[in-house]
Design a protein around this motif. Structure first.
Motif, PDB file in Angstrom:
ATOM      1  N   GLY A  17       0.812  -1.203   0.000  1.00 17.83           N
ATOM      2  CA  GLY A  17       0.000   0.000   0.000  1.00 17.83           C
ATOM      3  C   GLY A  17       0.849   1.258   0.000  1.00 17.83           C
ATOM      4  O   GLY A  17       2.077   1.213  -0.089  1.00 17.83           O
ATOM      5  N   PRO A  18       0.209   2.428   0.140  1.00 19.15           N
ATOM      6  CA  PRO A  18       0.936   3.702   0.151  1.00 19.15           C
ATOM      7  C   PRO A  18       1.941   3.781   1.285  1.00 19.15           C
ATOM      8  O   PRO A  18       1.725   3.200   2.359  1.00 19.15           O
ATOM      9  CB  PRO A  18      -0.184   4.743   0.315  1.00 19.15           C
ATOM     10  N   ALA A  19       3.016   4.521   1.074  1.00 28.00           N
ATOM     11  CA  ALA A  19       4.080   4.619   2.072  1.00 28.00           C
ATOM     12  C   ALA A  19       3.605   5.260   3.368  1.00 28.00           C
ATOM     13  O   ALA A  19       4.202   5.043   4.423  1.00 28.00           O
ATOM     14  CB  ALA A  19       5.256   5.406   1.507  1.00 28.00           C
ATOM     15  N   VAL A  20       2.532   6.061   3.299  1.00 30.37           N
ATOM     16  CA  VAL A  20       2.056   6.752   4.507  1.00 30.37           C
ATOM     17  C   VAL A  20       0.997   5.946   5.247  1.00 30.37           C
ATOM     18  O   VAL A  20       0.450   6.399   6.248  1.00 30.37           O
ATOM     19  CB  VAL A  20       1.484   8.149   4.145  1.00 30.37           C
ATOM     20  N   THR A  21       0.695   4.732   4.784  1.00 27.87           N
ATOM     21  CA  THR A  21      -0.329   3.912   5.425  1.00 27.87           C
ATOM     22  C   THR A  21       0.220   3.249   6.678  1.00 27.87           C
ATOM     23  O   THR A  21       1.315   2.700   6.671  1.00 27.87           O
ATOM     24  CB  THR A  21      -0.848   2.837   4.461  1.00 27.87           C
ATOM     25  N   TYR A  22      -0.545   3.273   7.747  1.00 26.19           N
ATOM     26  CA  TYR A  22      -0.134   2.651   9.005  1.00 26.19           C
ATOM     27  C   TYR A  22      -0.731   1.249   9.122  1.00 26.19           C
ATOM     28  O   TYR A  22      -1.639   0.868   8.377  1.00 26.19           O
ATOM     29  CB  TYR A  22      -0.545   3.513  10.194  1.00 26.19           C
ATOM     30  N   VAL A  23      -0.219   0.494  10.078  1.00 25.59           N
ATOM     31  CA  VAL A  23      -0.773  -0.820  10.404  1.00 25.59           C
ATOM     32  C   VAL A  23      -1.744  -0.625  11.556  1.00 25.59           C
ATOM     33  O   VAL A  23      -1.349  -0.230  12.652  1.00 25.59           O
ATOM     34  CB  VAL A  23       0.339  -1.817  10.789  1.00 25.59           C
TER      35      VAL A  23
END
Length: 218
Positions: A17-23
């Motif tokens: 996913g996008p680099a700014v997406t968190y878990v």
């Protein structure tokens, strides 16, 4: 001796996913390296000398000086782990080598320290470990929604490194090993946390204690 700069993302495992997406769900395998397995045969290994300092950089959009790394409302601690590579990533035993939470003197969280430093964090690789291939797991945890169960937001990444020049031994006592997923639980202190109420004054960083062979730069 000068420092060597490497291309953006060169030794970092690709994330899903996008680099700014968190878990959001840290009980799933994505908490390990923000991907589905925690191994990347196409990613090269960075050669690192034990006892040396490695600089990691977190960025939000790009590596330019005006990148704010993470939005100002997102604040919390950061943690760094090492895990020796195994054929099955599920078998990796992780130990923590650095953590920084809330500093009561400066009134800043690690996320704010890193943002002020354009995303850069300097970490000392322990000398008293074994040589070999490791994953350096960097993790930023933001707490703006952590007052709700499963509201904490985790941003892990894994750097593939090959450590040489180590003492091939651990100090006594050895590190406290943990698993990802597994080490974090929904009701852990430091994960279920009311930031607005406490403001960091009694905050306890989740996970195991830091392995103590070296002192990291402040």
């Amino acid at each position: 001796m000068g420092k060597t700069n490497y291309a953006k993302g060169m030794y970092i495992q690709p994330v899903v996913g996008p680099a700014v997406t968190y878990v959001a769900d840290f009980t799933k395998v994505q908490i390990r390296c923000r991907n589905d397995n925690g191994s990347s045969p196409t990613t090269p290994y960075l050669c690192v000398t034990a006892g040396s300092t490695i600089s990691t950089f977190w960025h939000r959009r790009n590596a330019l000086p005006d990148d704010i790394m993470i939005v100002y409302s997102h604040i919390g601690p950061c943690m760094f782990y090492l895990g020796k590579v195994t054929p099955n990533p599920d078998d990796i035993k992780w130990f923590k080598i650095y953590e920084l939470g809330y500093n009561k003197d400066t009134k800043k969280w690690c996320s704010e320290v890193a943002r002020d430093n354009h995303g850069r964090m300097d970490i000392v690789i322990p000398k008293d470990i074994e040589n070999g291939r490791y994953l350096l797991r960097t993790e930023l945890l933001t707490l703006q929604n952590a007052q709700k169960p499963m509201g904490a937001q985790f941003y892990p990444n894994c750097v593939q490194i090959h450590i040489t020049g180590a003492n091939n031994k651990f100090l006594d006592p050895p590190p406290e090993y943990v698993s990802f997923p597994g080490v974090y639980q929904p009701n852990d202190t430091g994960i279920l946390y009311n930031l607005r109420k406490d403001g960091g004054m009694t905050y306890q960083i989740p996970g195991p204690p830091v392995y103590p062979p070296v002192k990291n730069p402040s």
